[in-house]
Write a protein that holds these residues in place. Structure first.
Motif, PDB file in Angstrom:
ATOM      1  N   VAL A 135      11.453  -7.316   6.925  1.00 18.30           N
ATOM      2  CA  VAL A 135      10.141  -7.497   6.299  1.00 18.30           C
ATOM      3  C   VAL A 135       9.766  -6.241   5.522  1.00 18.30           C
ATOM      4  CG1 VAL A 135       7.678  -7.856   6.734  1.00 18.30           C
ATOM      5  CG2 VAL A 135       9.375  -9.156   8.029  1.00 18.30           C
ATOM      6  N   ALA A 136      10.010  -5.077   6.101  1.00 22.13           N
ATOM      7  CA  ALA A 136       9.709  -3.822   5.406  1.00 22.13           C
ATOM      8  C   ALA A 136      10.508  -3.712   4.112  1.00 22.13           C
ATOM      9  CB  ALA A 136      10.003  -2.639   6.320  1.00 22.13           C
ATOM     10  N   LYS A 137      11.763  -4.128   4.153  1.00 23.04           N
ATOM     11  CA  LYS A 137      12.586  -4.117   2.934  1.00 23.04           C
ATOM     12  C   LYS A 137      12.017  -5.074   1.892  1.00 23.04           C
ATOM     13  CE  LYS A 137      17.003  -2.982   5.097  1.00 23.04           C
ATOM     14  NZ  LYS A 137      18.333  -3.498   5.449  1.00 23.04           N
ATOM     15  N   THR A 138      11.587  -6.238   2.336  1.00 17.13           N
ATOM     16  CA  THR A 138      11.067  -7.252   1.430  1.00 17.13           C
ATOM     17  C   THR A 138       9.820  -6.773   0.694  1.00 17.13           C
ATOM     18  OG1 THR A 138      11.938  -9.017   2.828  1.00 17.13           O
ATOM     19  CG2 THR A 138      10.214  -9.625   1.287  1.00 17.13           C
ATOM     20  N   VAL A 139       8.969  -6.029   1.378  1.00 19.23           N
ATOM     21  CA  VAL A 139       7.744  -5.558   0.732  1.00 19.23           C
ATOM     22  C   VAL A 139       7.957  -4.271  -0.057  1.00 19.23           C
ATOM     23  CG1 VAL A 139       6.218  -6.711   2.365  1.00 19.23           C
ATOM     24  CG2 VAL A 139       6.895  -4.347   2.763  1.00 19.23           C
ATOM     25  N   GLY A 140       9.188  -3.735  -0.039  1.00 19.01           N
ATOM     26  CA  GLY A 140       9.516  -2.600  -0.888  1.00 19.01           C
ATOM     27  C   GLY A 140       9.355  -1.229  -0.268  1.00 19.01           C
ATOM     28  N   SER A 141       9.421  -1.126   1.047  1.00 14.39           N
ATOM     29  CA  SER A 141       9.334   0.190   1.689  1.00 14.39           C
ATOM     30  C   SER A 141      10.573   1.014   1.348  1.00 14.39           C
ATOM     31  CB  SER A 141       9.232   0.026   3.204  1.00 14.39           C
ATOM     32  OG  SER A 141       8.069  -0.691   3.532  1.00 14.39           O
ATOM     33  N   ASN A 142      10.384   2.315   1.175  1.00 10.57           N
ATOM     34  CA  ASN A 142      11.502   3.182   0.836  1.00 10.57           C
ATOM     35  C   ASN A 142      12.139   3.851   2.045  1.00 10.57           C
ATOM     36  OD1 ASN A 142      11.549   2.789  -1.955  1.00 10.57           O
ATOM     37  ND2 ASN A 142       9.833   4.185  -2.211  1.00 10.57           N
ATOM     38  N   ARG A 143      11.323   4.291   2.989  1.00 12.65           N
ATOM     39  CA  ARG A 143      11.823   4.948   4.203  1.00 12.65           C
ATOM     40  C   ARG A 143      11.394   4.110   5.395  1.00 12.65           C
ATOM     41  NH1 ARG A 143       9.585   8.556   0.872  1.00 12.65           N
ATOM     42  NH2 ARG A 143      10.845  10.326   0.195  1.00 12.65           N
ATOM     43  N   MET A 144      12.368   3.722   6.224  1.00 13.55           N
ATOM     44  CA  MET A 144      12.060   2.846   7.353  1.00 13.55           C
ATOM     45  C   MET A 144      12.685   3.381   8.638  1.00 13.55           C
ATOM     46  SD  MET A 144      12.861  -0.576   5.198  1.00 13.55           S
ATOM     47  CE  MET A 144      13.917   0.328   4.077  1.00 13.55           C
ATOM     48  N   VAL A 145      11.917   3.358   9.712  1.00 10.39           N
ATOM     49  CA  VAL A 145      12.392   3.738  11.035  1.00 10.39           C
ATOM     50  C   VAL A 145      12.163   2.548  11.955  1.00 10.39           C
ATOM     51  CG1 VAL A 145      12.059   5.297  12.995  1.00 10.39           C
ATOM     52  CG2 VAL A 145      11.915   6.193  10.669  1.00 10.39           C
ATOM     53  N   MET A 187       0.819  -1.185   0.000  1.00 10.24           N
ATOM     54  CA  MET A 187       0.000   0.000   0.000  1.00 10.24           C
ATOM     55  C   MET A 187       0.869   1.258   0.000  1.00 10.24           C
ATOM     56  SD  MET A 187      -2.999   0.781   2.596  1.00 10.24           S
ATOM     57  CE  MET A 187      -4.124   2.064   2.410  1.00 10.24           C
ATOM     58  N   GLY A 188       1.948   1.245   0.764  1.00  6.82           N
ATOM     59  CA  GLY A 188       2.848   2.388   0.806  1.00  6.82           C
ATOM     60  C   GLY A 188       3.432   2.716  -0.552  1.00  6.82           C
ATOM     61  N   LYS A 189       3.757   1.688  -1.338  1.00  6.69           N
ATOM     62  CA  LYS A 189       4.319   1.909  -2.666  1.00  6.69           C
ATOM     63  C   LYS A 189       3.313   2.615  -3.569  1.00  6.69           C
ATOM     64  CE  LYS A 189       6.936  -1.222  -4.525  1.00  6.69           C
ATOM     65  NZ  LYS A 189       7.496  -2.477  -5.030  1.00  6.69           N
ATOM     66  N   GLU A 190       2.051   2.256  -3.458  1.00  3.79           N
ATOM     67  CA  GLU A 190       1.013   2.898  -4.273  1.00  3.79           C
ATOM     68  C   GLU A 190       0.833   4.352  -3.863  1.00  3.79           C
ATOM     69  OE1 GLU A 190      -0.486   1.739  -6.982  1.00  3.79           O
ATOM     70  OE2 GLU A 190       0.810  -0.013  -6.733  1.00  3.79           O
ATOM     71  N   ILE A 191       0.886   4.628  -2.589  1.00  2.04           N
ATOM     72  CA  ILE A 191       0.756   6.008  -2.114  1.00  2.04           C
ATOM     73  C   ILE A 191       1.938   6.832  -2.621  1.00  2.04           C
ATOM     74  CG2 ILE A 191       0.725   7.484  -0.065  1.00  2.04           C
ATOM     75  CD1 ILE A 191      -0.764   5.169   1.361  1.00  2.04           C
ATOM     76  N   GLU A 192       3.151   6.268  -2.553  1.00  2.00           N
ATOM     77  CA  GLU A 192       4.324   6.983  -3.041  1.00  2.00           C
ATOM     78  C   GLU A 192       4.253   7.219  -4.544  1.00  2.00           C
ATOM     79  OE1 GLU A 192       8.187   6.614  -1.749  1.00  2.00           O
ATOM     80  OE2 GLU A 192       7.653   6.321   0.341  1.00  2.00           O
ATOM     81  N   ARG A 193       3.694   6.301  -5.287  1.00  2.00           N
ATOM     82  CA  ARG A 193       3.549   6.493  -6.740  1.00  2.00           C
ATOM     83  C   ARG A 193       2.698   7.712  -7.057  1.00  2.00           C
ATOM     84  NH1 ARG A 193       2.706   0.450  -7.694  1.00  2.00           N
ATOM     85  NH2 ARG A 193       4.830  -0.240  -8.040  1.00  2.00           N
ATOM     86  N   SER A 194       1.780   8.045  -6.169  1.00  2.00           N
ATOM     87  CA  SER A 194       0.932   9.216  -6.388  1.00  2.00           C
ATOM     88  C   SER A 194       1.620  10.511  -5.958  1.00  2.00           C
ATOM     89  CB  SER A 194      -0.401   9.056  -5.662  1.00  2.00           C
ATOM     90  OG  SER A 194      -0.222   9.151  -4.270  1.00  2.00           O
ATOM     91  N   GLY A 195       2.841  10.416  -5.433  1.00  2.00           N
ATOM     92  CA  GLY A 195       3.609  11.599  -5.064  1.00  2.00           C
ATOM     93  C   GLY A 195       3.606  11.943  -3.593  1.00  2.00           C
ATOM     94  N   ILE A 196       3.022  11.110  -2.775  1.00  3.27           N
ATOM     95  CA  ILE A 196       2.984  11.358  -1.329  1.00  3.27           C
ATOM     96  C   ILE A 196       4.028  10.470  -0.661  1.00  3.27           C
ATOM     97  CG2 ILE A 196       1.571  11.240   0.760  1.00  3.27           C
ATOM     98  CD1 ILE A 196      -0.885  11.533  -1.123  1.00  3.27           C
ATOM     99  N   PRO A 197       5.020  11.067   0.034  1.00  2.18           N
ATOM    100  CA  PRO A 197       6.036  10.237   0.680  1.00  2.18           C
ATOM    101  C   PRO A 197       5.456   9.455   1.858  1.00  2.18           C
ATOM    102  CG  PRO A 197       6.375  12.536   1.239  1.00  2.18           C
ATOM    103  CD  PRO A 197       5.252  12.488   0.240  1.00  2.18           C
ATOM    104  N   VAL A 198       6.006   8.256   2.072  1.00  3.92           N
ATOM    105  CA  VAL A 198       5.539   7.363   3.139  1.00  3.92           C
ATOM    106  C   VAL A 198       6.741   6.878   3.926  1.00  3.92           C
ATOM    107  CG1 VAL A 198       4.437   5.135   3.600  1.00  3.92           C
ATOM    108  CG2 VAL A 198       3.563   6.593   1.784  1.00  3.92           C
TER     109      VAL A 198
END
Length: 79
Positions: free
Chosen positions: A21-31, A1-12
């Protein structure tokens, strides 16, 4: 879901305990959070220290939203 939101121009930013796990699903910014049952807290800390911990992690997450990133990044969380 985060990737789709980022595609629309909203950072996540994803705040999670399991960074792999976050890396595996393709998250860009992780804390990194503290633990699975207490992601932004630690019941063994004093209330003041726990508040400082929470505030610090959320501040990192908010700051990460302003970064232009080219590849996935895990933001350091040391106090």
């Amino acid at each position: 879901m985060g990737k789709e939101i980022e595609r629309s121009g909203i950072p996540v930013v994803v705040m999670c305990n399991l960074i792999d796990v976050a890396k595996t699903v393709g998250s860009n910014r992780m804390v990194q959070t503290v633990s699975v049952p207490y992601p932004l807290g630690d019941p063994e800390m004093s209330p003041e220290d726990e508040w400082a911990l929470r505030k610090h992690r959320v501040a990192i997450a908010l700051d990460s939203l302003t970064d232009e990133i080219q590849e996935p990044k895990v933001y350091p969380t040391k106090l």
